[in-house]
Each structure stands twice: as structure tokens, then as C-alpha cells.
Write an enzyme that holds these catalytic residues in place. Sequence first.
Site, PDB file in Angstrom:
ATOM      1  N   ASP A   1      -7.037  -2.624  14.606  1.00 41.14           N
ATOM      2  CA  ASP A   1      -8.592  -2.872  13.946  1.00 41.14           C
ATOM      3  C   ASP A   1      -8.792  -4.062  13.429  1.00 41.14           C
ATOM      4  OD1 ASP A   1      -7.552  -1.874  11.895  1.00 41.14           O
ATOM      5  OD2 ASP A   1      -8.808  -0.310  11.608  1.00 41.14           O
TER       6      ASP A   1
ATOM      7  N   ASP B   1       0.716  -1.138  -0.013  1.00 42.47           N
ATOM      8  CA  ASP B   1       0.080   0.202  -0.038  1.00 42.47           C
ATOM      9  C   ASP B   1       0.812   1.440   0.171  1.00 42.47           C
ATOM     10  OD1 ASP B   1       0.895  -0.365   2.571  1.00 42.47           O
ATOM     11  OD2 ASP B   1      -0.972  -0.868   3.350  1.00 42.47           O
TER      12      ASP B   1
ATOM     13  N   GLU C   1      -9.438  -1.940   5.529  1.00 40.32           N
ATOM     14  CA  GLU C   1     -10.224  -1.388   6.960  1.00 40.32           C
ATOM     15  C   GLU C   1     -11.398  -2.420   7.181  1.00 40.32           C
ATOM     16  OE1 GLU C   1      -8.610   0.101   9.022  1.00 40.32           O
ATOM     17  OE2 GLU C   1      -7.781   1.987   8.137  1.00 40.32           O
TER      18      GLU C   1
ATOM     19  N   HIS D   1      -6.928  -4.629  10.478  1.00 36.50           N
ATOM     20  CA  HIS D   1      -6.789  -4.487   8.886  1.00 36.50           C
ATOM     21  C   HIS D   1      -5.496  -5.062   8.572  1.00 36.50           C
ATOM     22  CE1 HIS D   1      -4.405  -0.429   9.868  1.00 36.50           C
ATOM     23  NE2 HIS D   1      -3.615  -1.219   9.438  1.00 36.50           N
TER      24      HIS D   1
HETATM   25  C1  F6R Z   1       1.673  -1.540   6.222  1.00 37.51           C
HETATM   26  C2  F6R Z   1       0.237  -2.112   6.207  1.00 37.51           C
HETATM   27  C3  F6R Z   1      -0.677  -2.018   7.578  1.00 37.51           C
HETATM   28  C4  F6R Z   1       0.511  -2.210   8.873  1.00 37.51           C
HETATM   29  C5  F6R Z   1      -0.275  -2.239   9.954  1.00 37.51           C
HETATM   30  C6  F6R Z   1       0.581  -2.309  11.276  1.00 37.51           C
HETATM   31  O1  F6R Z   1       2.108  -1.667   4.723  1.00 37.51           O
HETATM   32  O2  F6R Z   1      -0.066  -2.417   5.022  1.00 37.51           O
HETATM   33  O3  F6R Z   1      -1.321  -2.933   7.746  1.00 37.51           O
HETATM   34  O4  F6R Z   1       1.020  -3.563   8.591  1.00 37.51           O
HETATM   35  O5  F6R Z   1      -0.997  -0.937  10.164  1.00 37.51           O
HETATM   36  O6  F6R Z   1       1.431  -1.330  11.337  1.00 37.51           O
HETATM   37  P1  F6R Z   1       2.583  -1.202  12.516  1.00 37.51           P
HETATM   38  O7  F6R Z   1       3.406  -2.327  12.076  1.00 37.51           O
HETATM   39  O8  F6R Z   1       3.306   0.031  12.368  1.00 37.51           O
HETATM   40  O9  F6R Z   1       2.058  -1.592  13.805  1.00 37.51           O
END
Ligand code: F6R
Length: 247
Positions: A133, A66, A140, A135
Site C-alpha cells: 500500500d 518500527d 500507512e 507504506h
Molecule cells: C519493516 C517495515 C515495513 C516493511 C514493509 C515491507 O520494518 O517498516 O515498511 O519494510 O512492510 O515488508 P516486506 O519486506 O516483508 O515485504
Amino acid sequence: MFKVICVKDYERVSDIAFETMKPFLKDGSVLGLATGSSPIGLYKRMIEDHKTNGTSYKNIYTFNLDEYVGLPLDHSESYWTFMHKQLFDHIDIDDSHIHIPSGLGDLEANAKAYDEAMDKMVVDIQVLGIGSDGHIGFNEPNTPFDETTHVTELTEQTRKDNARFFDPLGEEVPHQAITMGPANIMRAKNVLLVANGANKAQAIHDMIKGEVSEACPASILQRHPSVTVVVDEAAASMLEETDYEKR
Ligand code: F6R
């Protein structure tokens, strides 16, 4: 099918993640990569391995999950910058083998182009973090499971979680991102999900033990044939001891 490995702390999470990744670091492999805090230790080990053992990325391809919408590539918090700083600048990967969705310009066209590029290859191993959450990527809660690359509104929870990167710059977390969809993620042959910290415990529990539901995007992984989950004790704190292998 989940193989859940619980270890003491983040350093061990990163060691086991690297062990899982290592067999895929060979010519012709296609790696699905994630940003955020969770995979940084894994990327450090990949760099170390490249430098000490000469593991080459010349014939490896990558697809990132992403990117934020509207951030210039050279913005310090763009995922393009993150990936170059945390990994690509330190290994011998060919620039033309790197794929990161573009959050600039015609977003619909970018999403379509990303799906077309992904359709030409199969990801051998997809690295994932997980949002508090539930995701994965920026899918989301309530994203349809059959969605491919698309533009998404970030939830207030995700924007709050990521404010730690933008607050010091005096900037707002972007409201939108472009992300691979659950359907793209499910096409990967293998998935490696890393998580640490108590704020991930509920999401890890719901992913593994909750019902498969679009309300928890990560729960779709219950339907994937090969998922390795590496968590520290805090992230595993809502699981039973029988749910994981302790290392
Ligand atoms: C990042 C992504 C997100 C993160 C998630 C956890 O490319 O797609 O799904 O993996 O938000 O983020 P961290 O590792 O910063 O807690």
C-alpha cells in the site's frame, strides 16, 4: 532524487543493496534498519562480510524503523527478535548501540524518547522496504509527512500481508505498531529501498512516478536528495525501461 537499479531477481537485489551499504560499514556510522522479508538477503551479506572480511560493527550505531505494539521482546515475531536473529546475533555490535522503538508500556513516552535519541545522531543510510500500500516504516497511507515517531493503526492490507508470519502460530497480527515517522526517515542522509515481487509493482510505480501525496507515504522520497531503489524485474514491471538502470 532516485537512482533506480533493476536486476533479475532477489539474490541480485541483495547483492546490489550490499554494494550500496558497504561504504557505510565503518566506525561512527549510523545505520537505519528495516525488518520484513526484503532486507534479509542484505543482512545475510553483511554477516558474511563480517565473518570473512572482519568488518566490525563495534563503533556502529543502529536505529530500527518500527516495532509491533504489545508483543513481548522475546516473541518470535517481534522486530526485536527479528533483528537479533537476522543480524545482531551474528555481528560484533555493542547492545547499547542498538535502538528499536519499544511497543510495550507507555507508548507516548517511548515515542518521545525515540525521537530524542534520533535527534542526537544523523542516520547515514536508512534501509527501507515498501508495503504493497506504499507504506514505509509503518507509516500507512494518509500519515502526515511531518509526523515523527508515533503509534499507528495497521491497515487491513498490511495485517493481511503480514499474516504469513502469525498464522502458523495461530495468532492474530497486532493491530498497532510504533514507527519512526516520515519526518524521521527524511532526515537520513541516504536512503536504500529494496523491493521484489509483483505485489510491490504498483507501490514502486506510485512512489517514483505518482504525485507526492500522503496517500502514498513512499512518494515523499521524491523530495529526498539521495535515494537508491533496488528492485527485481517483477517489482519494476509497471515502470518504463527509461526509469531505471538495468544491471
Ligand atoms: C519493516 C517495515 C515495513 C516493511 C514493509 C515491507 O520494518 O517498516 O515498511 O519494510 O512492510 O515488508 P516486506 O519486506 O516483508 O515485504
